[in-house]
Design a protein around this motif. Structure first.
Motif, PDB file in Angstrom:
ATOM      1  N   MET A  83       0.769  -1.258   0.347  1.00 24.59           N
ATOM      2  CA  MET A  83       0.035  -0.150  -0.106  1.00 24.59           C
ATOM      3  C   MET A  83       1.140   1.574   0.183  1.00 24.59           C
TER       4      MET A  83
ATOM      5  N   ASP B 235      -1.737  -6.560   1.698  1.00 21.89           N
ATOM      6  CA  ASP B 235      -2.297  -5.530   1.872  1.00 21.89           C
ATOM      7  C   ASP B 235      -3.136  -4.350   1.259  1.00 21.89           C
TER       8      ASP B 235
ATOM      9  N   LYS C 191      -4.501  -6.976   6.900  1.00 18.54           N
ATOM     10  CA  LYS C 191      -3.562  -6.020   6.793  1.00 18.54           C
ATOM     11  C   LYS C 191      -2.892  -6.430   7.412  1.00 18.54           C
ATOM     12  N   THR C 192      -1.849  -6.818   8.013  1.00 13.64           N
ATOM     13  CA  THR C 192      -1.025  -7.583   9.105  1.00 13.64           C
ATOM     14  C   THR C 192       0.224  -8.946   7.975  1.00 13.64           C
TER      15      THR C 192
ATOM     16  N   GLU D  58      -8.872   1.732   5.741  1.00 13.69           N
ATOM     17  CA  GLU D  58      -7.879   0.628   6.451  1.00 13.69           C
ATOM     18  C   GLU D  58      -6.466   1.194   6.396  1.00 13.69           C
TER      19      GLU D  58
ATOM     20  N   LYS E 156      -2.649  -0.961   7.863  1.00 16.25           N
ATOM     21  CA  LYS E 156      -1.838  -2.079   7.917  1.00 16.25           C
ATOM     22  C   LYS E 156      -1.661  -2.110   9.947  1.00 16.25           C
TER      23      LYS E 156
ATOM     24  N   TRP F 171      -8.319  -0.981  -3.103  1.00 13.11           N
ATOM     25  CA  TRP F 171      -8.398  -1.888  -2.943  1.00 13.11           C
ATOM     26  C   TRP F 171      -8.880  -3.002  -3.550  1.00 13.11           C
TER      27      TRP F 171
END
Lengths: 437, 121
Positions: free
Chosen positions: A141, A337, A345-346, A196, A198, A316
């Protein structure tokens, strides 16, 4: 995916870092490689892209695999919070992309400038066109600092400005600024963006550790801490929100809700938030700016992005949330991501997404249907003080999905979770990037 | 590969420790092998040596806790729940058992070596 699969990332971490007992199975003999002449292009060489490349290289025979990314450095981003809180040095998250690049993969060291999924083609920054049979989008991202009026990333570390998401260097500078604040006291402001993002737990962790650092320095009474949540909750999972709310109350961390940072005056140290009742100016002595996060322009401006719904505004990608296959272009998968899914988003999400996406991609090569699913699993070792953390794991349904029910309570502040975070997560992550875990 | 298996564990441990992983494995093999050899050659446990080994083992337990605290930038004083105390016990116990066996093995091997040299003389 089986229950064992869902849990294995953290079980593995625990087994390695905390010597906890975990069910072990002997690895079955490696499955026979799938023969194919397909050309698979991977756009992005971060954790997801390299994980995909390594697994494809291991599982396919004869395929042409191309990975496109101009970044020569690889960053272990879960380590940024550790750097920003003085637990690790600034070099801790950084390594070289080439270290994880599998043999036989063609690495085009350029950024992607354009996606043309209709023509099954990618155009690089130099104008080179790369055709593909299958595409895996793993671009990651963009941190949109420009969206915050007055923000200047070159001033991170100065005049009470922190921003630990930017880079390892900025995380180290954030630690310098936070250290000074922890000695002098004053007003500390913490926040997260309305987009959004991470690792949504990282802003909360940083706040917890700043508070603890003040206590360790004996300066807690000289500081006011304020966490400005972007919505009506501190964390998207209701039960975790409640726990954090209680802990913040216990630690004397004030909270305001529906506050989104719009503008910052770095000289006068004033942060301006958008709130439901208008703009709100708050003075600060220290602030940790977490910028809005969006899809990179090349994705955002392409047909891969959602056109409607909650993920459209930031571009996205439009994927099926259970198998990460693009909804319009069936030869495209999006992992990490960039995927327009409700959670994930991890690094832990990447660990679970990659095998599912690859399972479906290889099934498509073989003209069959795969059944594996990604259930939204993600995890967050939520550091709540130096030496303790809560192991928060959840899925799309906001259900807690503890890997060690009855042993490691998900909302309990424990040393064992801290041990896992500081000792075992990085080796587990690197093994994942290599496609081995 | 998505299961937790021995190979995955090896990969992660190796990533974590590098060559130290193989040094530790070698120490474990040497310790257990030497212990068994000493037991076999001497026809049982030597109580004096065992007590000395256990005393060293006690120190080994504390050393394991110290190393763990250094590596994790924390310490057992951060324990916050029962599972943490279990972990503290496991680390201490691991250090105790490991150092006890290793020191018994080293002393046993030295003893065997001395005996064989005396016999030659």
């Amino acid at each position: 995916m089986g229950d064992l699969s869902r849990r294995s990332f953290l079980k593995l971490t625990a087994a390695t870092g905390a010597t906890a007992a975990a069910p072990l199975t002997l690895n079955a003999t490696a499955a026979e490689k799938v023969k194919t002449k397909a050309h698979i292009v991977i756009a992005g060489a971060g954790a997801a892209g390299l994980g995909v490349a390594n697994r494809l290289a291991n599982q396919l025979d004869g395929a042409k695999i191309t990975i496109i990314d101009g970044k020569k450095k690889h960053f272990y981003q879960p380590g940024y919070t550790l750097v920003a809180t003085g637990i690790k040095g600034s070099s801790y998250p950084t390594s070289g992309t080439s270290r994880y690049m599998p043999e036989g993969v063609d690495w085009i060291q350029e950024a992607v400038a354009e996606f043309d999924p209709v023509g099954n083609k990618i155009v690089t920054a130099s104008g080179k066109a790369v055709n593909y049979d299958f595409l895996v989008v793993t671009t990651g991202m963009k941190l949109d600092y420009a969206a915050i009026e007055g923000m200047d990333v070159n001033r991170i570390g100065q005049n009470g400005l922190g921003s630990h998401y930017h880079s390892p260097d900025a995380a180290a500078k954030t630690w310098s600024a936070m250290s000074r604040f922890s000695e002098e006291g004053g007003q500390g402001i913490f926040l997260r963006p309305a987009t959004e993002m991470k690792c949504a737990g990282a802003p909360l962790k940083f706040t917890f550790l700043t508070e603890h650092n003040l206590r360790r320095n004996g300066t807690r009474s000289k500081a006011n801490l304020l966490y400005a949540a972007h919505s009506q909750s501190l964390f998207s999972v209701p039960i975790v929100h409640e726990k954090v709310r209680m802990l913040y109350e216990d630690r004397g961390i004030d909270t305001v809700y529906s506050h989104v940072l719009r503008k910052i005056d770095l000289d006068r140290k004033i942060a301006t938030f958008d709130t439901p009742t208008g703009g709100s100016e708050i003075d600060y002595d220290f602030i940790n700016v977490i910028p809005p996060m969006r899809a990179p322009d090349a994705v955002r401006n392409s047909p891969l992005a959602w056109r409607t719904g909650p993920f459209a505004a930031d571009g996205w990608t439009e994927v099926d949330k259970y198998n990460l296959q693009h909804k319009v272009f069936p030869n495209v998968w999006c992992v990490g991501d960039i995927a327009g899914v409700p959670k994930g988003k991890t690094a832990a999400s990447v660990k679970w997404q990659v095998p599912v996406a690859i399972d479906h991609l290889i099934a498509a090569i073989q003209d069959r249907t795969a059944t594996s699913q990604y259930n939204g699993y993600t995890s967050c070792p939520l550091l709540t003080q130096y030496g303790r953390a809560m192991l928060v794991e959840f899925d799309y349904k906001n259900n807690l999905v503890p890997s060690f029910p009855g042993v490691i309570a998900p909302l309990e502040e424990l040393w064992v979770t801290w041990v896992m975070k500081t000792m075992a997560l990085k080796p587990t992550y690197i093994s994942m990037v290599r496609g081995l875990a | 590969m998505n299961e937790l298996d021995f190979y995955t564990l090896y990969v992660v441990f190796y990533e974590m420790m590098g060559m130290l992983f193989w040094i530790l494995i070698a120490l474990v093999i040497f310790g257990i092998g030497g212990f068994i050899l000493a037991l076999t050659r001497e026809g049982g446990l030597q109580s004096r040596r065992l007590i000395l080994s256990e005393i060293l083992g006690l120190l080994g337990g504390f050393m394991a806790l110290f190393i763990m605290a250094k590596v994790t930038i924390s310490g057992f004083s951060d324990a916050g729940g029962p599972v943490d105390w279990l972990l503290v016990g496991l680390i201490w116990g691991g250090g105790l058992v490991g150092v006890t066996i290793l020191s018994y093995a080293i002393m046993g091997m030295l003893n065997i070596l001395n005996d064989s040299q005396r016999q030659k003389a």
